[in-house]
Design a protein around this motif. Sequence first.
Motif, short mmCIF file in Angstrom:
data_model
loop_
_atom_site.label_atom_id
_atom_site.label_comp_id
_atom_site.label_asym_id
_atom_site.label_seq_id
_atom_site.Cartn_x
_atom_site.Cartn_y
_atom_site.Cartn_z
N SER A 95 0.80 -1.23 0.00
CA SER A 95 0.00 0.00 0.00
C SER A 95 0.83 1.28 0.00
O SER A 95 0.34 2.32 -0.41
N ILE A 96 2.07 1.23 0.44
CA ILE A 96 2.91 2.43 0.46
C ILE A 96 3.87 2.45 -0.72
O ILE A 96 3.97 3.44 -1.45
N HIS A 97 4.57 1.35 -0.95
CA HIS A 97 5.56 1.31 -2.03
C HIS A 97 4.91 1.14 -3.39
O HIS A 97 5.53 1.41 -4.42
N LEU A 98 3.69 0.63 -3.41
CA LEU A 98 2.94 0.35 -4.63
C LEU A 98 3.68 -0.60 -5.57
O LEU A 98 3.64 -0.48 -6.79
N THR A 99 4.39 -1.56 -4.96
CA THR A 99 5.07 -2.62 -5.71
C THR A 99 4.54 -3.96 -5.22
O THR A 99 4.00 -4.07 -4.11
N ASP A 100 4.69 -4.97 -6.04
CA ASP A 100 4.19 -6.29 -5.68
C ASP A 100 5.02 -6.95 -4.59
O ASP A 100 6.25 -6.84 -4.58
N VAL A 101 4.32 -7.64 -3.70
CA VAL A 101 4.92 -8.47 -2.68
C VAL A 101 4.42 -9.89 -2.96
O VAL A 101 3.22 -10.11 -3.12
N VAL A 102 5.35 -10.84 -3.02
CA VAL A 102 5.01 -12.23 -3.32
C VAL A 102 5.30 -13.08 -2.09
O VAL A 102 6.43 -13.06 -1.58
N GLU A 103 4.29 -13.78 -1.62
CA GLU A 103 4.46 -14.71 -0.50
C GLU A 103 4.27 -16.12 -1.07
O GLU A 103 3.24 -16.40 -1.68
N ILE A 104 5.25 -17.00 -0.86
CA ILE A 104 5.19 -18.35 -1.39
C ILE A 104 4.95 -19.32 -0.24
O ILE A 104 5.63 -19.25 0.79
N TYR A 105 3.97 -20.20 -0.42
CA TYR A 105 3.56 -21.14 0.62
C TYR A 105 3.56 -22.56 0.09
O TYR A 105 3.46 -22.79 -1.11
N GLU A 106 3.62 -23.51 1.03
CA GLU A 106 3.54 -24.93 0.72
C GLU A 106 2.47 -25.57 1.61
O GLU A 106 2.40 -25.27 2.80
N ALA A 107 1.65 -26.44 1.02
CA ALA A 107 0.65 -27.19 1.78
C ALA A 107 1.33 -28.41 2.40
O ALA A 107 1.85 -29.25 1.68
N LEU A 108 1.34 -28.49 3.72
CA LEU A 108 2.01 -29.59 4.42
C LEU A 108 1.05 -30.77 4.64
O LEU A 108 -0.17 -30.59 4.65
N PRO A 109 1.59 -31.98 4.87
CA PRO A 109 0.75 -33.17 5.07
C PRO A 109 -0.22 -33.05 6.24
O PRO A 109 -1.29 -33.66 6.22
N ASP A 110 0.13 -32.27 7.27
CA ASP A 110 -0.78 -32.13 8.41
C ASP A 110 -1.81 -31.01 8.18
O ASP A 110 -2.50 -30.60 9.09
N HIS A 111 -1.88 -30.53 6.94
CA HIS A 111 -2.82 -29.48 6.51
C HIS A 111 -2.47 -28.09 7.05
O HIS A 111 -3.30 -27.19 6.98
N SER A 112 -1.27 -27.93 7.57
CA SER A 112 -0.82 -26.59 7.91
C SER A 112 -0.21 -25.97 6.65
O SER A 112 -0.04 -26.64 5.63
N ILE A 113 0.11 -24.69 6.74
CA ILE A 113 0.63 -23.94 5.60
C ILE A 113 2.00 -23.38 6.00
O ILE A 113 2.12 -22.69 7.01
N LYS A 114 3.00 -23.67 5.18
CA LYS A 114 4.36 -23.23 5.48
C LYS A 114 4.75 -22.13 4.50
O LYS A 114 4.68 -22.32 3.28
#
Length: 176
Positions: free
Chosen positions: A60-79
């Motif tokens: 919202s301030i820099h007006l540039t993209d931020v990319v967050e990369i996640y993985e679905a773990l076997p216990d259904h949590s998100i890393k």
Amino acid sequence: MQKLLQKRFIIGFLLLFILSLTLFVPFRTALVFYRENTSHVEAYLPIEEGDTFQVIYTHSIHLTDVVEIYEALPDHSIKQTELIYEHYGIGMPSDADEGGTIIYEDGKIHIKDMDRVFPFINLRNGKTVPRHRLVWGDDFSHMVWFKDFFEPGARFTIKVDKLSLWQLLKGVKIHE
């Protein structure tokens, strides 16, 4: 006559039982977008354990993209495994957690090897200028805009969960 009625009752009961199992027993793993603080499925993306996905938004301030990369773990949590952004400043980390590494490449800051595990992610779609995106696939080749599935300003909880056929039929499948 009595035996015929009993047989029909048992067959009817078994059919109803099988139909109930088919409709209501969770079987399909998905990235599920629940309406905030409810169990109402707004949308879902079928995934498998170990699949990765990205949430991209415009800072919202820099007006540039931020990319967050996640993985679905076997216990259904998100890393969270990686964070990519262009400018240090408000809301952006200036160092990596233990085990993580900061790399500057292609004009962007990459925090790699992150090991942040969450049971869910609470997220709000942009209200004024909704620019959140969901990206997935082996080569991150599939992308959708949140604004195509959610109202501007909508709040939701993202979880890796198993859904039943009934939930799949009621929710909106995310696809390109």
